[in-house]
Design an enzyme around this catalytic site. Sequence first.
Site, PDB file in Angstrom:
ATOM      1  CG  ASP A 160      47.717   5.510  14.001  1.00 24.15           C
ATOM      2  OD1 ASP A 160      49.151   4.449  14.270  1.00 24.15           O
ATOM      3  OD2 ASP A 160      46.707   4.384  14.326  1.00 24.15           O
ATOM      4  CD  GLU A 414      42.112   9.838  19.290  1.00 20.65           C
ATOM      5  OE1 GLU A 414      43.606  10.259  19.241  1.00 20.65           O
ATOM      6  OE2 GLU A 414      41.731   8.880  19.984  1.00 20.65           O
ATOM      7  CE1 TYR A 470      39.674   2.204  17.855  1.00 19.26           C
ATOM      8  CE2 TYR A 470      40.049   4.779  19.097  1.00 19.26           C
ATOM      9  CZ  TYR A 470      40.157   3.856  18.198  1.00 19.26           C
ATOM     10  OH  TYR A 470      40.144   4.385  16.943  1.00 19.26           O
ATOM     11  CD  GLU A 507      39.700   7.718  15.832  1.00 17.27           C
ATOM     12  OE1 GLU A 507      39.977   6.894  16.603  1.00 17.27           O
ATOM     13  OE2 GLU A 507      39.621   8.919  15.296  1.00 17.27           O
TER      14      GLU A 507
HETATM   15  C1  E9O Z   1      43.231   8.316  16.536  1.00 14.21           C
HETATM   16  C2  E9O Z   1      43.851   7.510  15.229  1.00 14.21           C
HETATM   17  O1  E9O Z   1      44.028   8.496  14.363  1.00 14.21           O
HETATM   18  N1  E9O Z   1      42.740   7.699  17.249  1.00 14.21           N
HETATM   19  C3  E9O Z   1      43.628   5.906  17.400  1.00 14.21           C
HETATM   20  C4  E9O Z   1      43.533   5.464  16.614  1.00 14.21           C
HETATM   21  C5  E9O Z   1      44.322   4.478  16.350  1.00 14.21           C
HETATM   22  O2  E9O Z   1      44.009   3.000  15.791  1.00 14.21           O
HETATM   23  C6  E9O Z   1      44.586   6.060  15.425  1.00 14.21           C
HETATM   24  O3  E9O Z   1      44.346   5.720  14.028  1.00 14.21           O
HETATM   25  O4  E9O Z   1      45.149   3.677  16.933  1.00 14.21           O
HETATM   26  C7  E9O Z   1      43.005   5.783  19.149  1.00 14.21           C
HETATM   27  C8  E9O Z   1      43.323   6.199  20.120  1.00 14.21           C
HETATM   28  C9  E9O Z   1      43.942   4.967  20.881  1.00 14.21           C
HETATM   29  C10 E9O Z   1      43.804   6.070  22.560  1.00 14.21           C
HETATM   30  C11 E9O Z   1      44.052   4.741  23.437  1.00 14.21           C
HETATM   31  C12 E9O Z   1      44.124   5.124  24.992  1.00 14.21           C
HETATM   32  C13 E9O Z   1      43.669   4.525  25.806  1.00 14.21           C
HETATM   33  C14 E9O Z   1      43.349   4.475  27.253  1.00 14.21           C
HETATM   34  C15 E9O Z   1      42.539   4.028  28.360  1.00 14.21           C
END
Ligand code: E9O
Length: 601
Positions: A160, A414, A470, A507
């Site tokens: 991302d 991740e 998140y 994060e």
């Molecule tokens: C990596 C980062 O580079 N983590 C992401 C960040 C985002 O804002 C991204 O910018 O999206 C989040 C990953 C979220 C994964 C969610 C999975 C949900 C499963 C219930």
Amino acid sequence: MLYPISTDSRVVMDLNGVWKFMIDNEVDVNQPLPTGESMAVPASFNDQAVSAEIRQHCGYVWYEKEFTVAKALFNERLVLRFGSATHEAWVYVNGKFVVHHKGGFTPFEAEINEFLVSGANRLTIRVSNLLDHTTLPVGNYSEKKDENGKIIRKVDENFDFFNYAGLHRPVKIYSTPLNYIDDIVIVPNVDLAAKKADVQVSVKTGGHFDEVRVTILDEQGNTVAQATGTEINAAIENVHLWQPLNAYLYTAKVEGLKNGEVEDVYQEQFGARKVEVKNGKFLINGESFYFKGFGKHEDTFVHGRGLDEAYNVHDIKLMKTMGANSFRTSHYPYSEEMMRLCDQEGIVVIDETPAVGLFASFTFDLSILEKGGEIEDGTWTKLRTTEAHQQVIRELIDRDKNHACVVMWSIANEPASYSKGSYEYFAPLFALARELDPQKRPCTFVNIMLATPKVDKCTDLVDVIALNRYYGWYVQTGDLKTAEEKTRQELLEWQEMYPDKPIMYTEYGADTVAGFHSAFGEPFSEEYQEDYYRMNSKVFDEIPNFVGEQLWNFADFQTKYGIMRVQGNKKGIFTRAREPKMVVRYLSKRWNEIPNLGYKK
Ligand code: E9O
């Protein structure tokens, strides 16, 4: 690899500035590059030219610059050095091939004496921004032919952030004498009770010296220890510790002597500090450290991912004003200049490899995981990143081994650590990092939200459990009450299953459009971002082994196009221009009240 500095025996020439630039075409490197396009270095090429074709270009680009080396230097050893070239580079001097390097975030260099002529020399570089299933970061690569038979390449980022590319970091030529100091490894073993440090210094040399002399100087320039040899041990009494936000740097002055004369000299700074993980705590100099800070990006207007030292200084000032003390180099090694700055400023760094995108597909179906069986999502059968991963661990640790600011290595961000084959993939990489790091720092990888305690297969490998979570954003969107319960439940579960491992967030965040307000605290509003962070803080403070909060993200940043991204990811607590969103006031208050050391004893 030593950072290029000028000393009594070394000269550094800077090749930064405006270069010639061209996309794609096969060129004859024996001829000057047939282009009138200009491109500044260091910087990404993407946003400089006002051209969608250049911005979105996938494939090869060419850079060229003329330079002259002063005659006085011709009898010295001359080394051409790139801070980074993203993601792969082929280097030519006067049409002759000099060096190739793959991997977009680590330095590389080559001796160029045999290629040089007096007067103007032509330096030509072919750079590729292609990523596939063998590279880090991971990209999904495809190609097709257009109606004229030309190959059209495409990289769909498996991550991302925008795939900025080019000559991102300084290009320099430095000189050394023919007998030279090649590398210095510093391990300060701190005895806290005795207020003493036994500093081991190993020196690698090229050519031959009669003697190598190591002098340890304090910040005032006073000699505190001296020894001769390429493997020395120097004792510093009443050692002045490097502390978070209270840096103190010693200098190891290394001299190579021949016939009683100093031929080469190099000064390497280092901090004396002790990092340990014990009983669910992260200790710096024997006291429990609490991480307050950020996941970041090297991402600024026009420069893209290129080195921008004004932004580096500014970002660290903003962090300090907020009471923050640390960041993670998400999702790739940052510039050497930034690492040196963090040493000086006392900013604590989690140093991450570019291993991001190590998953085959995103599955949001949590029920698969709840069945408790094996998940085979194809990641570890489809990707062939092992070699790139080993290489970047080697290059990153080699580059950053002496930095006081680096307290932990992050081996990946991740990955599909819940899926079959993940442990087998990671175990040797963790072993490699632990073997290579002379300072034996803790190691972690950053765990994705799907990889909950019972499902994750790789937690046994880490010293610290680093979580990206998140609740309240990607799940339970807008429902902070349920998100709070989920957060608490999961953190307690981690603590119970791994009572000796400290837990931190690397994060957590919510996309927030600056200036968007809502009386109902709706998602995307500045109110929601603040409520989201307040909810998380509350739970963090209940968990004894929770040792740090690094939020996502320091600033809004550019990403590829997508329906979830409006000119990029908006989870910044600052805008891309570094204007604060509303939540900065709340977090500044909280963080300024939390001590860096001794918060959770
Ligand atoms: C990596 C980062 O580079 N983590 C992401 C960040 C985002 O804002 C991204 O910018 O999206 C989040 C990953 C979220 C994964 C969610 C999975 C949900 C499963 C219930």
